[in-house]
Motif scaffolding. Structure first.
Motif, PDB file in Angstrom:
ATOM      1  N   PRO A 193      -0.074   8.998 -12.434  1.00 32.60           N
ATOM      2  CA  PRO A 193      -0.516   9.746 -11.252  1.00 32.60           C
ATOM      3  C   PRO A 193      -2.019  10.011 -11.297  1.00 32.60           C
ATOM      4  O   PRO A 193      -2.592  10.183 -12.374  1.00 32.60           O
ATOM      5  N   VAL A 194      -2.644  10.013 -10.127  1.00 30.25           N
ATOM      6  CA  VAL A 194      -4.074  10.337 -10.105  1.00 30.25           C
ATOM      7  C   VAL A 194      -4.263  11.773 -10.590  1.00 30.25           C
ATOM      8  O   VAL A 194      -3.488  12.667 -10.243  1.00 30.25           O
ATOM      9  N   GLU A 195      -5.282  11.968 -11.384  1.00 33.43           N
ATOM     10  CA  GLU A 195      -5.458  13.260 -12.053  1.00 33.43           C
ATOM     11  C   GLU A 195      -5.968  14.341 -11.115  1.00 33.43           C
ATOM     12  O   GLU A 195      -5.873  15.532 -11.422  1.00 33.43           O
ATOM     13  N   TYR A 196      -6.490  13.950  -9.953  1.00 32.22           N
ATOM     14  CA  TYR A 196      -7.111  14.944  -9.088  1.00 32.22           C
ATOM     15  C   TYR A 196      -6.166  15.510  -8.031  1.00 32.22           C
ATOM     16  O   TYR A 196      -6.563  16.386  -7.257  1.00 32.22           O
ATOM     17  N   LEU A 197      -4.930  15.032  -7.965  1.00 34.64           N
ATOM     18  CA  LEU A 197      -3.943  15.621  -7.054  1.00 34.64           C
ATOM     19  C   LEU A 197      -2.907  16.360  -7.897  1.00 34.64           C
ATOM     20  O   LEU A 197      -1.956  15.766  -8.408  1.00 34.64           O
ATOM     21  N   THR A 198      -3.102  17.643  -8.055  1.00 38.01           N
ATOM     22  CA  THR A 198      -2.229  18.454  -8.901  1.00 38.01           C
ATOM     23  C   THR A 198      -1.386  19.435  -8.105  1.00 38.01           C
ATOM     24  O   THR A 198      -0.413  19.964  -8.621  1.00 38.01           O
ATOM     25  N   ASP A 199      -1.753  19.678  -6.880  1.00 36.60           N
ATOM     26  CA  ASP A 199      -1.037  20.630  -6.045  1.00 36.60           C
ATOM     27  C   ASP A 199       0.205  19.976  -5.443  1.00 36.60           C
ATOM     28  O   ASP A 199       0.137  18.862  -4.913  1.00 36.60           O
ATOM     29  N   SER A 200       1.337  20.669  -5.506  1.00 37.00           N
ATOM     30  CA  SER A 200       2.582  20.083  -5.003  1.00 37.00           C
ATOM     31  C   SER A 200       2.513  19.813  -3.501  1.00 37.00           C
ATOM     32  O   SER A 200       3.119  18.852  -3.008  1.00 37.00           O
ATOM     33  N   ALA A 201       1.775  20.638  -2.767  1.00 35.98           N
ATOM     34  CA  ALA A 201       1.647  20.417  -1.324  1.00 35.98           C
ATOM     35  C   ALA A 201       0.897  19.120  -1.037  1.00 35.98           C
ATOM     36  O   ALA A 201       1.244  18.387  -0.096  1.00 35.98           O
ATOM     37  N   GLN A 202      -0.126  18.816  -1.844  1.00 33.31           N
ATOM     38  CA  GLN A 202      -0.844  17.551  -1.677  1.00 33.31           C
ATOM     39  C   GLN A 202       0.087  16.369  -1.935  1.00 33.31           C
ATOM     40  O   GLN A 202       0.101  15.389  -1.182  1.00 33.31           O
ATOM     41  N   LYS A 203       0.866  16.462  -2.993  1.00 37.22           N
ATOM     42  CA  LYS A 203       1.783  15.376  -3.325  1.00 37.22           C
ATOM     43  C   LYS A 203       2.826  15.185  -2.226  1.00 37.22           C
ATOM     44  O   LYS A 203       3.190  14.047  -1.889  1.00 37.22           O
ATOM     45  N   ASP A 204       3.278  16.280  -1.647  1.00 37.38           N
ATOM     46  CA  ASP A 204       4.255  16.172  -0.565  1.00 37.38           C
ATOM     47  C   ASP A 204       3.662  15.467   0.654  1.00 37.38           C
ATOM     48  O   ASP A 204       4.371  14.757   1.372  1.00 37.38           O
ATOM     49  N   ARG A 205       2.384  15.647   0.891  1.00 36.15           N
ATOM     50  CA  ARG A 205       1.742  14.957   2.013  1.00 36.15           C
ATOM     51  C   ARG A 205       1.714  13.448   1.777  1.00 36.15           C
ATOM     52  O   ARG A 205       1.909  12.670   2.704  1.00 36.15           O
ATOM     53  N   VAL A 206       1.470  13.061   0.541  1.00 38.49           N
ATOM     54  CA  VAL A 206       1.516  11.630   0.212  1.00 38.49           C
ATOM     55  C   VAL A 206       2.926  11.092   0.449  1.00 38.49           C
ATOM     56  O   VAL A 206       3.108  10.038   1.081  1.00 38.49           O
ATOM     57  N   ARG A 207       3.913  11.796  -0.043  1.00 40.88           N
ATOM     58  CA  ARG A 207       5.308  11.355   0.131  1.00 40.88           C
ATOM     59  C   ARG A 207       5.682  11.274   1.613  1.00 40.88           C
ATOM     60  O   ARG A 207       6.387  10.347   2.038  1.00 40.88           O
ATOM     61  N   ARG A 208       5.202  12.237   2.393  1.00 45.40           N
ATOM     62  CA  ARG A 208       5.545  12.297   3.809  1.00 45.40           C
ATOM     63  C   ARG A 208       5.019  11.074   4.569  1.00 45.40           C
ATOM     64  O   ARG A 208       5.655  10.604   5.515  1.00 45.40           O
TER      65      ARG A 208
ATOM     66  N   LEU B  49       0.797  -1.223   0.000  1.00 47.04           N
ATOM     67  CA  LEU B  49       0.000   0.000   0.000  1.00 47.04           C
ATOM     68  C   LEU B  49       0.836   1.283   0.000  1.00 47.04           C
ATOM     69  O   LEU B  49       0.562   2.191  -0.805  1.00 47.04           O
ATOM     70  N   PRO B  50       1.885   1.420   0.822  1.00 49.11           N
ATOM     71  CA  PRO B  50       2.682   2.656   0.737  1.00 49.11           C
ATOM     72  C   PRO B  50       3.362   2.837  -0.621  1.00 49.11           C
ATOM     73  O   PRO B  50       3.504   3.965  -1.109  1.00 49.11           O
ATOM     74  N   GLY B  51       3.773   1.732  -1.235  1.00 48.33           N
ATOM     75  CA  GLY B  51       4.360   1.823  -2.568  1.00 48.33           C
ATOM     76  C   GLY B  51       3.362   2.326  -3.586  1.00 48.33           C
ATOM     77  O   GLY B  51       3.689   3.161  -4.448  1.00 48.33           O
ATOM     78  N   LEU B  52       2.133   1.861  -3.491  1.00 47.22           N
ATOM     79  CA  LEU B  52       1.097   2.312  -4.423  1.00 47.22           C
ATOM     80  C   LEU B  52       0.696   3.760  -4.132  1.00 47.22           C
ATOM     81  O   LEU B  52       0.394   4.524  -5.063  1.00 47.22           O
ATOM     82  N   LEU B  53       0.691   4.142  -2.862  1.00 51.28           N
ATOM     83  CA  LEU B  53       0.426   5.546  -2.520  1.00 51.28           C
ATOM     84  C   LEU B  53       1.421   6.456  -3.224  1.00 51.28           C
ATOM     85  O   LEU B  53       1.047   7.435  -3.882  1.00 51.28           O
ATOM     86  N   LEU B  54       2.697   6.128  -3.077  1.00 51.46           N
ATOM     87  CA  LEU B  54       3.742   6.957  -3.679  1.00 51.46           C
ATOM     88  C   LEU B  54       3.662   6.919  -5.203  1.00 51.46           C
ATOM     89  O   LEU B  54       3.884   7.933  -5.878  1.00 51.46           O
ATOM     90  N   ALA B  55       3.307   5.756  -5.740  1.00 51.37           N
ATOM     91  CA  ALA B  55       3.231   5.610  -7.197  1.00 51.37           C
ATOM     92  C   ALA B  55       2.158   6.499  -7.808  1.00 51.37           C
ATOM     93  O   ALA B  55       2.291   6.943  -8.955  1.00 51.37           O
ATOM     94  N   ARG B  56       1.104   6.792  -7.064  1.00 48.41           N
ATOM     95  CA  ARG B  56       0.027   7.587  -7.657  1.00 48.41           C
ATOM     96  C   ARG B  56       0.314   9.078  -7.659  1.00 48.41           C
ATOM     97  O   ARG B  56      -0.498   9.864  -8.152  1.00 48.41           O
ATOM     98  N   VAL B  57       1.500   9.461  -7.141  1.00 44.59           N
ATOM     99  CA  VAL B  57       1.944  10.847  -7.350  1.00 44.59           C
ATOM    100  C   VAL B  57       3.244  10.911  -8.139  1.00 44.59           C
ATOM    101  O   VAL B  57       3.521  11.923  -8.789  1.00 44.59           O
ATOM    102  N   ASP B  58       4.044   9.832  -8.141  1.00 45.93           N
ATOM    103  CA  ASP B  58       5.359   9.892  -8.778  1.00 45.93           C
ATOM    104  C   ASP B  58       5.631   8.778  -9.782  1.00 45.93           C
ATOM    105  O   ASP B  58       6.743   8.669 -10.292  1.00 45.93           O
ATOM    106  N   GLY B  59       4.629   7.942 -10.081  1.00 47.59           N
ATOM    107  CA  GLY B  59       4.782   6.916 -11.101  1.00 47.59           C
ATOM    108  C   GLY B  59       4.297   7.412 -12.450  1.00 47.59           C
ATOM    109  O   GLY B  59       4.084   8.611 -12.666  1.00 47.59           O
ATOM    110  N   LYS B  60       4.117   6.481 -13.378  1.00 48.42           N
ATOM    111  CA  LYS B  60       3.682   6.844 -14.733  1.00 48.42           C
ATOM    112  C   LYS B  60       2.195   7.154 -14.826  1.00 48.42           C
ATOM    113  O   LYS B  60       1.745   7.705 -15.835  1.00 48.42           O
TER     114      LYS B  60
END
Length: 332
Positions: A291-306, A278-289
């Motif tokens: 990405p979910v289309e509804y998370l476009t803000d860099s702050a949102q993506k950083d929260r996923v990474r965190r 699950l954590p791998g898939l979480l990260l993949a949906r912001v930094d893989g090939k």
């Protein structure tokens, strides 16, 4: 190839008569296939044809033979939970197309759209879990099915590489953990996997959830399906923060209902694999090939990474550990 070029395939499938000229209406929502409503003399059907290159920003190629395995998944699933899959009407190898019952959006809304609008019902999520685990359990009891799904290469090309391998390239500090997930997943052969159990691929019909778009069908690790779906329930808490608590209730309901049906191996061992994926898939949906289309803000993506990266580096054994970490990030 334009939609009318599928007319010979419809005739080969016995769905269109020799003198019939049906009307094709393109449907939206597919990045991996062309999809049409086709109005035939006998009534409307849905026709789907796999694309060799997916409609995403990255160069993402995939073999069109996956259409055949999607049709096989539908046949198998229909024999286990008939109401959980559209009726398969035919499949044509030459065109790489299949035809299925047309499910009108008025009475089969997409679960993703309901979640977007704040309709997050734990009872619906629980039924998704129950139906999914029934398909996994029944196929785990029939290992002869593995021969019908020689799709290791396809699954790697359209799931493991674009999600986990691509994310490993983007995060060298987590690469070992992500690549270890790839190897564990590739080596685990337990049941028939859908491969894309996402709210966008679940319709909520009068008889309950209906799974569509099984293009990634694979004989492998069912933990992938559970983790893949739970991942979306977490991410949607960033998309619709006002409903994040309801999404977490759906996460709990789906996980509990699913785990109650695991009978092909110890549930704790299964849960550990899902929790580590699950954590791998979480990260993949912001930094893989993909990405979910509804998370476009860099702050949102950083929260996923965190949240995701520490869990990758110190792998959890329980899904609740990820749920707690996510709730803390969202201040719930």
């Amino acid at each position: 190839m334009t939609a009318p070029d599928l007319l010979p395939a419809l005739r080969r499938m016995g769905l269109a008569g020799p003198g019939e000229t049906p009307r094709f209406t393109a449907l939206t929502g597919g990045v991996s296939s062309d999809i049409w409503r086709v109005d035939l003399a006998a009534g409307p059907v849905c026709v789907k044809r796999a694309l060799p290159k997916l409609r995403v920003a990255a160069d993402w190629q995939a073999p069109v033979v996956r259409n055949l395995y999607e049709a096989r998944w539908m046949r198998v699933a229909a024999g286990i939970v008939p109401q959980a899959v559209p009726a398969l009407l035919g499949q044509d190898d030459a065109a790489g197309a299949l035809a299925m019952a047309y499910l009108a959006p008025e009475d089969h809304p997409v679960w993703k759209a309901q979640l977007r609008d704040g309709q997050a019902d734990p009872a619906v999520a629980a039924e998704v879990g129950r139906r999914l685990v029934r398909i996994h359990a029944a196929t785990a009891a029939d290992p002869g099915l593995a021969a019908e799904f020689p799709t290791d290469g396809i699954f790697y090309d359209i799931r493991l590489e674009p999600y986990l391998v691509a994310t490993a390239a983007a995060h060298p500090d987590c690469a070992d953990a992500l690549l270890a997930l790839v190897e564990t997943t590739r080596a685990t052969k337990r049941a028939l996997v859908h491969g894309d159990v996402s709210p966008k691929n679940i319709l909520i019909g009068p008889q309950g959830p209906v799974f569509i778009d099984a293009e990634c069908a694979w004989w492998g690790d069912p933990a992938f399906d559970l983790a893949f779906c739970l991942n979306h329930l977490l991410l949607k808490g960033l998309w619709r923060p006002e409903s994040a608590g309801q999404f977490l209730a759906c996460f709990d309901a789906l996980a509990v209902a699913y785990l109650a049906g695991v009978d092909w191996e110890p549930a704790a061992a299964f849960e550990a694999r899902a929790a580590r994926l699950l954590p791998g898939l979480l990260l993949a949906r912001v930094d893989g090939k993909s990405p979910v289309e509804y998370l476009t803000d860099s702050a949102q993506k950083d929260r996923v990474r965190r949240v995701a990266k520490p869990l990758l580096l110190a792998p959890p054994n329980r899904l609740a550990q990820i749920r707690i970490a996510w709730a803390e990030e969202l201040s719930l």
